[in-house]
Design a protein around this motif. Structure first.
Motif, PDB file in Angstrom:
ATOM      1  N   ARG A  97      61.584  55.744  26.130  1.00 55.46           N
ATOM      2  CA  ARG A  97      60.694  54.654  25.728  1.00 55.46           C
ATOM      3  C   ARG A  97      59.634  55.163  24.764  1.00 55.46           C
ATOM      4  NH1 ARG A  97      57.595  51.239  30.150  1.00 55.46           N
ATOM      5  NH2 ARG A  97      59.724  51.053  30.862  1.00 55.46           N
ATOM      6  N   PRO A  98      59.539  54.510  23.613  1.00 53.87           N
ATOM      7  CA  PRO A  98      58.563  54.973  22.616  1.00 53.87           C
ATOM      8  C   PRO A  98      57.131  54.632  23.038  1.00 53.87           C
ATOM      9  CG  PRO A  98      59.668  52.986  21.846  1.00 53.87           C
ATOM     10  CD  PRO A  98      60.318  53.385  23.137  1.00 53.87           C
ATOM     11  N   ALA A  99      56.187  55.245  22.352  1.00 59.68           N
ATOM     12  CA  ALA A  99      54.775  54.980  22.610  1.00 59.68           C
ATOM     13  C   ALA A  99      54.450  53.531  22.244  1.00 59.68           C
ATOM     14  CB  ALA A  99      53.923  55.941  21.774  1.00 59.68           C
ATOM     15  N   PRO A 100      53.417  52.963  22.846  1.00 61.14           N
ATOM     16  CA  PRO A 100      53.042  51.583  22.501  1.00 61.14           C
ATOM     17  C   PRO A 100      52.739  51.465  20.998  1.00 61.14           C
ATOM     18  CG  PRO A 100      51.833  52.324  24.441  1.00 61.14           C
ATOM     19  CD  PRO A 100      52.562  53.509  23.903  1.00 61.14           C
ATOM     20  N   GLY A 101      53.186  50.356  20.423  1.00 62.30           N
ATOM     21  CA  GLY A 101      52.966  50.117  18.999  1.00 62.30           C
ATOM     22  C   GLY A 101      54.145  50.511  18.121  1.00 62.30           C
ATOM     23  N   VAL A 102      55.114  51.237  18.666  1.00 64.05           N
ATOM     24  CA  VAL A 102      56.309  51.618  17.903  1.00 64.05           C
ATOM     25  C   VAL A 102      57.292  50.448  17.963  1.00 64.05           C
ATOM     26  CG1 VAL A 102      58.246  53.226  17.742  1.00 64.05           C
ATOM     27  CG2 VAL A 102      55.981  54.066  18.365  1.00 64.05           C
ATOM     28  N   THR A 103      57.714  49.977  16.818  1.00 64.71           N
ATOM     29  CA  THR A 103      58.635  48.834  16.785  1.00 64.71           C
ATOM     30  C   THR A 103      60.065  49.285  17.085  1.00 64.71           C
ATOM     31  OG1 THR A 103      59.141  49.068  14.447  1.00 64.71           O
ATOM     32  CG2 THR A 103      57.201  47.752  15.015  1.00 64.71           C
ATOM     33  N   ALA A 104      60.913  48.296  17.352  1.00 69.04           N
ATOM     34  CA  ALA A 104      62.323  48.591  17.628  1.00 69.04           C
ATOM     35  C   ALA A 104      62.997  49.205  16.404  1.00 69.04           C
ATOM     36  CB  ALA A 104      63.052  47.324  18.063  1.00 69.04           C
ATOM     37  N   ASP A 105      62.617  48.773  15.215  1.00 70.96           N
ATOM     38  CA  ASP A 105      63.198  49.344  13.994  1.00 70.96           C
ATOM     39  C   ASP A 105      62.789  50.802  13.817  1.00 70.96           C
ATOM     40  OD1 ASP A 105      64.533  47.007  13.344  1.00 70.96           O
ATOM     41  OD2 ASP A 105      62.872  46.237  12.121  1.00 70.96           O
ATOM     42  N   GLU A 106      61.543  51.128  14.140  1.00 69.39           N
ATOM     43  CA  GLU A 106      61.092  52.515  14.036  1.00 69.39           C
ATOM     44  C   GLU A 106      61.804  53.376  15.080  1.00 69.39           C
ATOM     45  OE1 GLU A 106      56.534  51.662  12.449  1.00 69.39           O
ATOM     46  OE2 GLU A 106      56.929  51.843  14.595  1.00 69.39           O
ATOM     47  N   TRP A 107      61.985  52.829  16.287  1.00 73.12           N
ATOM     48  CA  TRP A 107      62.698  53.550  17.341  1.00 73.12           C
ATOM     49  C   TRP A 107      64.138  53.823  16.903  1.00 73.12           C
ATOM     50  CZ3 TRP A 107      66.761  51.493  20.443  1.00 73.12           C
ATOM     51  CH2 TRP A 107      67.140  52.284  21.523  1.00 73.12           C
ATOM     52  N   LEU A 108      64.791  52.813  16.316  1.00 71.01           N
ATOM     53  CA  LEU A 108      66.161  52.967  15.842  1.00 71.01           C
ATOM     54  C   LEU A 108      66.240  53.970  14.691  1.00 71.01           C
ATOM     55  CD1 LEU A 108      68.958  51.823  16.491  1.00 71.01           C
ATOM     56  CD2 LEU A 108      68.582  50.110  14.731  1.00 71.01           C
ATOM     57  N   ALA A 109      65.235  53.976  13.826  1.00 73.18           N
ATOM     58  CA  ALA A 109      65.219  54.941  12.717  1.00 73.18           C
ATOM     59  C   ALA A 109      65.110  56.370  13.246  1.00 73.18           C
ATOM     60  CB  ALA A 109      64.063  54.631  11.774  1.00 73.18           C
ATOM     61  N   GLY A 110      64.435  56.559  14.372  1.00 75.54           N
ATOM     62  CA  GLY A 110      64.354  57.885  14.981  1.00 75.54           C
ATOM     63  C   GLY A 110      65.680  58.346  15.565  1.00 75.54           C
ATOM     64  N   LEU A 111      66.531  57.393  15.972  1.00 75.47           N
ATOM     65  CA  LEU A 111      67.842  57.736  16.523  1.00 75.47           C
ATOM     66  C   LEU A 111      68.904  57.932  15.440  1.00 75.47           C
ATOM     67  CD1 LEU A 111      67.964  55.195  19.481  1.00 75.47           C
ATOM     68  CD2 LEU A 111      67.747  57.671  19.665  1.00 75.47           C
ATOM     69  N   ARG A 112      68.672  57.360  14.266  1.00 74.04           N
ATOM     70  CA  ARG A 112      69.680  57.336  13.204  1.00 74.04           C
ATOM     71  C   ARG A 112      70.246  58.715  12.836  1.00 74.04           C
ATOM     72  NH1 ARG A 112      71.004  53.299  10.080  1.00 74.04           N
ATOM     73  NH2 ARG A 112      69.133  52.142  10.610  1.00 74.04           N
ATOM     74  N   PRO A 113      69.453  59.782  12.694  1.00 72.48           N
ATOM     75  CA  PRO A 113      70.045  61.072  12.288  1.00 72.48           C
ATOM     76  C   PRO A 113      70.998  61.681  13.313  1.00 72.48           C
ATOM     77  CG  PRO A 113      67.644  61.108  12.065  1.00 72.48           C
ATOM     78  CD  PRO A 113      67.994  59.848  12.762  1.00 72.48           C
ATOM     79  N   TYR A 114      70.934  61.214  14.559  1.00 72.33           N
ATOM     80  CA  TYR A 114      71.734  61.818  15.630  1.00 72.33           C
ATOM     81  C   TYR A 114      72.813  60.884  16.162  1.00 72.33           C
ATOM     82  CZ  TYR A 114      67.207  64.107  15.486  1.00 72.33           C
ATOM     83  OH  TYR A 114      66.062  64.698  15.063  1.00 72.33           O
ATOM     84  N   THR A 115      72.941  59.673  15.617  1.00 76.68           N
ATOM     85  CA  THR A 115      73.832  58.649  16.163  1.00 76.68           C
ATOM     86  C   THR A 115      74.914  58.310  15.159  1.00 76.68           C
ATOM     87  OG1 THR A 115      71.892  57.736  17.265  1.00 76.68           O
ATOM     88  CG2 THR A 115      73.860  56.375  17.261  1.00 76.68           C
ATOM     89  N   SER A 116      76.133  58.043  15.671  1.00 74.67           N
ATOM     90  CA  SER A 116      77.227  57.630  14.781  1.00 74.67           C
ATOM     91  C   SER A 116      76.922  56.243  14.225  1.00 74.67           C
ATOM     92  CB  SER A 116      78.559  57.614  15.545  1.00 74.67           C
ATOM     93  OG  SER A 116      78.569  56.590  16.508  1.00 74.67           O
ATOM     94  N   GLU A 117      77.473  55.943  13.058  1.00 74.17           N
ATOM     95  CA  GLU A 117      77.209  54.659  12.397  1.00 74.17           C
ATOM     96  C   GLU A 117      77.665  53.492  13.263  1.00 74.17           C
ATOM     97  OE1 GLU A 117      75.558  53.861   9.579  1.00 74.17           O
ATOM     98  OE2 GLU A 117      74.993  55.978   9.510  1.00 74.17           O
ATOM     99  N   GLU A 118      78.819  53.634  13.932  1.00 73.28           N
ATOM    100  CA  GLU A 118      79.331  52.553  14.772  1.00 73.28           C
ATOM    101  C   GLU A 118      78.397  52.279  15.940  1.00 73.28           C
ATOM    102  OE1 GLU A 118      82.445  54.563  12.560  1.00 73.28           O
ATOM    103  OE2 GLU A 118      81.137  55.347  14.100  1.00 73.28           O
ATOM    104  N   TYR A 119      77.839  53.328  16.518  1.00 69.14           N
ATOM    105  CA  TYR A 119      76.999  53.137  17.699  1.00 69.14           C
ATOM    106  C   TYR A 119      75.605  52.642  17.342  1.00 69.14           C
ATOM    107  CZ  TYR A 119      75.689  53.726  22.530  1.00 69.14           C
ATOM    108  OH  TYR A 119      75.293  53.481  23.808  1.00 69.14           O
ATOM    109  N   LEU A 120      75.183  52.835  16.117  1.00 70.15           N
ATOM    110  CA  LEU A 120      73.884  52.302  15.707  1.00 70.15           C
ATOM    111  C   LEU A 120      73.861  50.781  15.828  1.00 70.15           C
ATOM    112  CD1 LEU A 120      72.772  54.413  12.630  1.00 70.15           C
ATOM    113  CD2 LEU A 120      71.566  54.123  14.782  1.00 70.15           C
ATOM    114  N   GLY A 121      74.999  50.123  15.541  1.00 70.99           N
ATOM    115  CA  GLY A 121      75.070  48.674  15.685  1.00 70.99           C
ATOM    116  C   GLY A 121      74.861  48.226  17.118  1.00 70.99           C
TER     117      GLY A 121
END
Length: 194
Positions: free
Chosen positions: A111-135
């Motif tokens: 769980r991200p810190a308060p104030g972090v949006t879902a898009d920012e959280w997803l951007a943090g996962l992007r370098p480590y996640t497959s393209e299919e699973y990002l969806g």
């Protein structure tokens, strides 16, 4: 005398089609004749097929005398297929790059810190996640994630040459992360609670 006008031609056709409908007896006679014609044609075609079939065929004498197998006489049997067993490796052979990706992904997943949006959280996962699973992760609300921090090192559970499952302990649950070898390198392709 030929019919020259379209009105005369349609009237002639109409009289032919209406003739059976003028009485119930005519309709029954026409129906019986039509069924008899269909039966006669099918019997005629069947006898033509039986005459053109060679003597050793099933449509001829009923006894097969040729050496050539027929589709009806010989059932097709597939050769036995050996049971598929995935190649597994001992956990000590887990690639360090894959374990590092599992650790970094898990730290970005909590769980991200308060104030972090879902898009920012997803951007943090992007370098480590497959393209299919990002969806799939795009539909996750990070505010619903129970874990707030990773509490230990990743531990390989099942290791294959191109994938591995890793357990990562957190303060709320133990994650089981699936890491696969892609063209971009090792990436997370799924997770579940262990």
């Amino acid at each position: 005398m030929p019919i020259r006008s379209p009105h005369g031609r349609s009237a002639a056709y109409r009289s032919l089609w209406q003739w059976p409908l003028r009485s119930p007896v005519r309709l029954v006679v026409v129906a019986v004749l039509a069924v008899a014609a269909v039966v006669a044609v099918s019997i005629g075609l069947g006898s033509l097929r039986a005459e053109s079939a060679p003597l050793g065929s099933p449509a001829g004498s009923g006894v097969a005398t040729t050496d050539r197998p027929t589709a009806a006489a010989t059932p097709s049997v597939l050769p036995p297929v050996p049971e598929l067993t995935p190649t597994t490796l001992p956990p000590s052979r887990a690639p360090q790059e894959a374990l590092q990706v599992a650790s970094l992904w898990s730290r970005a997943w909590v769980r991200p810190a308060p104030g972090v949006t879902a898009d920012e959280w997803l951007a943090g996962l992007r370098p480590y996640t497959s393209e299919e699973y990002l969806g799939v992760l795009a539909a996750v609300d990070p505010g619903n994630i129970p874990a707030r921090r990773v509490t230990g090192e990743p531990r390989p559970v099942r290791v294959s040459p191109r994938s591995l499952q890793v357990e990562v302990p957190t303060d709320a649950l133990t994650l089981r992360v699936l890491v696969v070898d892609t063209e971009q390198g090792w990436r997370v392709a799924g997770y579940e609670r262990a």
